[in-house]
Design an enzyme around this catalytic site. Structure first.
Site, mmCIF file in Angstrom:
data_model
loop_
_atom_site.group_PDB
_atom_site.id
_atom_site.type_symbol
_atom_site.label_atom_id
_atom_site.label_comp_id
_atom_site.label_asym_id
_atom_site.label_seq_id
_atom_site.Cartn_x
_atom_site.Cartn_y
_atom_site.Cartn_z
ATOM 1 N N HIS B 53 0.844 -1.203 0.000
ATOM 2 C CA HIS B 53 0.000 0.000 0.000
ATOM 3 C C HIS B 53 0.874 1.247 0.000
ATOM 4 O O HIS B 53 1.292 1.726 1.057
ATOM 5 C CB HIS B 53 -0.884 -0.006 1.247
ATOM 6 C CG HIS B 53 -1.974 1.002 1.208
ATOM 7 N ND1 HIS B 53 -3.199 0.787 1.759
ATOM 8 C CD2 HIS B 53 -2.033 2.239 0.684
ATOM 9 C CE1 HIS B 53 -3.964 1.852 1.578
ATOM 10 N NE2 HIS B 53 -3.263 2.744 0.919
ATOM 11 N N ARG B 57 1.853 8.530 -6.626
ATOM 12 C CA ARG B 57 1.361 9.821 -7.147
ATOM 13 C C ARG B 57 1.526 10.019 -8.647
ATOM 14 O O ARG B 57 1.139 11.068 -9.156
ATOM 15 C CB ARG B 57 2.025 11.001 -6.412
ATOM 16 C CG ARG B 57 1.934 10.962 -4.907
ATOM 17 C CD ARG B 57 0.516 10.974 -4.413
ATOM 18 N NE ARG B 57 0.439 11.167 -2.958
ATOM 19 C CZ ARG B 57 -0.617 10.855 -2.232
ATOM 20 N NH1 ARG B 57 -1.692 10.343 -2.807
ATOM 21 N NH2 ARG B 57 -0.614 11.058 -0.934
ATOM 22 N N ASP B 145 -9.206 2.636 -3.164
ATOM 23 C CA ASP B 145 -8.559 3.327 -2.040
ATOM 24 C C ASP B 145 -8.500 4.830 -2.249
ATOM 25 O O ASP B 145 -8.263 5.326 -3.337
ATOM 26 C CB ASP B 145 -7.135 2.829 -1.845
ATOM 27 C CG ASP B 145 -6.441 3.581 -0.724
ATOM 28 O OD1 ASP B 145 -7.060 3.716 0.342
ATOM 29 O OD2 ASP B 145 -5.314 4.060 -0.920
ATOM 30 N N HIS B 225 -5.024 -0.637 6.108
ATOM 31 C CA HIS B 225 -4.702 0.226 7.258
ATOM 32 C C HIS B 225 -5.748 0.204 8.370
ATOM 33 O O HIS B 225 -6.288 1.235 8.768
ATOM 34 C CB HIS B 225 -4.448 1.664 6.816
ATOM 35 C CG HIS B 225 -5.408 2.207 5.778
ATOM 36 N ND1 HIS B 225 -6.761 2.161 5.921
ATOM 37 C CD2 HIS B 225 -5.188 2.786 4.580
ATOM 38 C CE1 HIS B 225 -7.335 2.705 4.863
ATOM 39 N NE2 HIS B 225 -6.395 3.085 4.027
ATOM 40 N N ASP B 298 1.353 2.586 3.950
ATOM 41 C CA ASP B 298 0.462 3.603 3.378
ATOM 42 C C ASP B 298 1.254 4.880 3.099
ATOM 43 O O ASP B 298 0.819 5.986 3.428
ATOM 44 C CB ASP B 298 -0.732 3.860 4.296
ATOM 45 C CG ASP B 298 -1.807 4.740 3.635
ATOM 46 O OD1 ASP B 298 -1.661 5.056 2.438
ATOM 47 O OD2 ASP B 298 -2.776 5.093 4.325
#
Lengths: 308, 417
Positions: B53, B57, B145, B225, B298
């Protein structure tokens, strides 16, 4: 007064009882200044105070600006209406630019809790929090305390009932922080949806029953209820709210005879407070406004004069 | 092409050994030295970590991170494989984007990229994306997500379809209505600070719903998460009933609590939010007893200017993939042990994703990292490969630093001493 003098007034965490009492004592002098034919003293001559209002509030801004001017400070205003500060511009950029103009103190209003702390981080100058989100509005709490003190001669052992939209109220949070430090008890009251249980603390109790709240109150404060709370579903309608929680003569029949009524303004007449009560003999709402200017003068004096 | 690394240890032994790799594979242990030789300086060799995870970008938000910076940061953190999240601009819901990302990443010679693709078109939560074509292009996970799956029927259909393709669906499990505008954990701290709260029940309520959908479909659902004690109880109970559900936990939810928000520093703003000490303790216990399946960072980089905004405006996310192992080893090494931490970062992630278990035996892909478990180094943002040169642990002294990361037989990272 062994602890260091606080540099800012962001909330009351760094302010001990002695400092707070001195600030309120000094407001007496400021009130006398406001009674003179010429309402001006030279205490802050040569200093510049910048009011930075990211969120609009004409009354609070005027109160601060008059307070500064009556002490001979120069005042400049930065009003960041939705049009002038593009969404996303940071507090840091705004404050660093204003700091470069060599102002001596900032008075800040912002819609986000913690914004005044960010200003303090980047300004290098004393910061007075004039309201940050739901977090704090310390000069409002000081003027409330000062008004009660003038009424009863002190705050020790007094009980203050605060009725309304506690959840979204920086006034309620600041009073719940300040008044116990000065020896008073606070009762927070409102519909359960607007009364976070987590706010209960030593000397701060909660109730959803307004009659219980005012039963032993020396002061009853009504909080503004905004239409947007209906839209967000916290209460069914203004009428539904007012039926139970409006501060009016029917409710005050359950309060002690000497209890006074406060409101931080601006009022929604006949929603959270009845016009009859707002204009009635218990009301100290206009006294609050006058005291507010004196308290803000005293605050500026404490932060700007004789520092270290 | 051969490479030999001498003077290394395996996690279960103190004996110095030699590893030889050839053509991207592990050739064997303690063979005659040949080709280029590297001195391992006694460091510990473990399989390269797998990050299930991370937000890299790219495309569209390269001011925050891009493939080159994000995959370099991952390699510096000892990660050999990264699952990138699809909430980019445009959203990764098109097989051509998946192919382009994999191709571009492969040429970088850093950590290996396995993109997650959107479960639904535009991550809008309504119409399924082209899951079969995305899988064929190389999508490793399907997820919306960054968005919550409010439409339960769509999640049901997605789980059924993805399961037939052998691919896990992962979810950011929060009830958007209950979360409302919450910017931190709802509780004593949020009320004291006057910041809008996001209640633990938002996560638990959504996971309760998703457990039923997972049970009904028999699909493979992975909870991203997971942050609350109550949600972990629900997952644990579902697993005991045979529901095919897994969950990951992030180190920041183990190490930080909502008390950190008293600083009003938006570096601590993350979704789901930092919770309470008792939540953190429950998550740690879950790592120990196996009810938590794996670890994920994350990794969610933003620009410094964005994180300097006030708590209402600043975006959510903490980026720290390159110090994740040092954080875990320094803080939980004694409690969890090396083998367990490494499992949670390697074998357990592979199991969640339905991949073969990583191995350091002959014939396996040469994906590994060398860990210096002893030397204490300060977290220095100047060394960060990530574009996010800040995180909550800057300046802290940590040990357990990855010294060398090899991916497919190629050196993807070597720490300069």
């Amino acid at each position: 007064m062994t602890s260091p003098k606080p540099r800012h007034l962001l909330d009351f965490q760094d302010w001990n009882v002695e400092r707070l009492a001195a600030l309120l004592d000094n407001a007496d002098t400021m009130l006398q200044v406001l009674d003179r034919p010429v309402k001006k003293v030279p205490a802050l001559q040569g200093l510049t105070v910048c009011t930075v209002f990211f969120e609009n509030s004409t009354r609070t801004r005027i109160s601060f600006e008059l307070a500064a001017r009556r002490m001979s400070a120069d005042v400049v205003s930065f009003a960041a209406g939705a049009s002038s500060v593009s969404k996303g511009e940071s507090i840091r950029d705004t404050i660093e630019v204003l700091s470069a103009y060599k102002v001596d103190a900032f008075v800040v209003r912002h819609q986000a809790a913690g914004a005044a702390h960010l200003v303090a981080r980047y300004s290098g100058k004393p910061v007075i929090n004039a309201g940050d989100g739901r977090r704090a509005h310390p000069t409002q709490a000081l003027l409330d305390a000062y008004t009660i003190r003038r009424e009863f001669g002190g705050l020790e052992g007094k009980t203050v009932a605060i009725i309304g939209d506690v959840r979204h109220s920086r006034v309620a949070r600041s009073n719940a922080e300040l008044l116990p430090k000065l020896g008073a008890k606070v009762i927070l009251c409102g519909p359960a949806t607007l009364l976070p249980r987590e706010l209960a603390a030593e000397s701060v109790t909660l109730t959803t029953d307004p009659r219980e709240a005012v039963g032993n109150a020396d002061a009853v404060m009504a909080l503004r209820l905004q239409q947007e709370r209906m839209d967000a579903g916290y209460v069914g309608s203004l009428q539904d709210y007012a039926r139970v929680y409006q501060v009016n003569e029917d409710l005050l029949a359950f309060a002690p005879n000497e209890a006074v009524v406060l409101h931080p303004g601006p009022m929604n007449r006949d929603v959270e407070i009845s016009s009859e009560t707002a204009d009635g003999p218990r009301s100290r709402i206009l006294a609050q406004v006058e005291n507010g200017q004196a308290v803000r003068m005293s605050t500026l004096y404490h932060l700007l004069v004789g520092r270290n | 092409m051969n490479l030999t690394i001498t003077n290394i240890r395996r996690s279960n032994s103190d004996k110095p050994e030699t590893l030889t790799i050839e053509n991207g594979l592990i050739k064997g242990w303690n063979l005659e030295e040949e080709g280029d030789t590297l001195d391992g300086n006694g460091a510990t060799l473990v399989p390269a970590f797998i990050e299930p995870h991370a937000h890299l970008r790219e495309p569209g938000q390269e001011q925050k991170e891009d493939l080159a910076s994000g995959l370099a940061a991952a390699a510096a953190g000892g990660y050999g494989t990264v699952i990138s999240m699809p909430n980019t601009a445009p959203v990764v819901d098109d097989p051509a984007i998946v192919r382009a990302l994999i191709e571009k990443a492969a040429a970088l010679g850093l950590a290996r990229l396995r993109p997650a693709a959107a479960l639904t078109r535009g991550q809008e939560g309504e119409q399924l994306a082209e899951l079969a074509l995305l899988a064929e292009a190389g999508a490793a996970v399907f997820t919306d997500d960054g968005r919550t799956n409010e439409n339960a029927r769509t999640l049901r259909l997605g789980l059924e379809y993805a399961h037939s393709l052998g691919i896990v669906v992962s979810v950011h499990a929060e009830d958007a209505g209950l979360r409302a505008g919450g910017v931190m954990n709802e509780g004593f701290v949020s009320e004291a600070l006057g910041l809008p709260g996001n209640p633990a029940a938002a996560e638990a309520a959504r996971i309760a719903r998703d457990i039923e959908i997972c049970r009904m479909t028999g699909g493979r659902l992975h909870i991203q998460h997971l942050s609350t004690s109550r949600a972990l109880e629900l997952v644990k109970a579902a697993k005991a009933q045979g529901v095919n559900i897994t969950c990951e936990v992030c180190p920041h939810h183990l190490l930080l609590t909502d008390e950190a928000l008293r600083s009003f520093d938006a570096v601590y703003k993350v979704a789901p939010p930092l919770r309470t000490q008792s939540d953190a303790q429950a998550l740690l216990a879950g790592l120990k007893d196996g009810s938590v399946d794996c670890l994920a960072t994350d990794h969610a980089p933003h620009t410094r200017a964005e994180k300097e905004l006030d708590m209402l405006q600043a975006p959510s996310g903490i980026a720290y993939i390159e110090i994740a192992f040092p954080l875990l080893w320094t803080n939980f090494g004694a409690e969890l042990g090396l083998a367990k931490i490494v499992e949670l970062l390697t074998t357990d992630v592979a199991r969640v994703l339905g991949w073969p278990a990583p191995s350091l035996e002959a014939g396996q892909p040469a994906d590994f990292t060398l860990l210096d478990l002893e030397t204490v180094r300060s977290v220095d943002p100047a060394t960060f490969k990530s574009k996010a040169k800040f995180n909550p642990w800057v300046g802290q002294d940590l040990k357990g630093w990855p010294m060398l990361t090899v991916v497919g037989g190629q050196v993807a990272f070597e720490r300069k001493i």
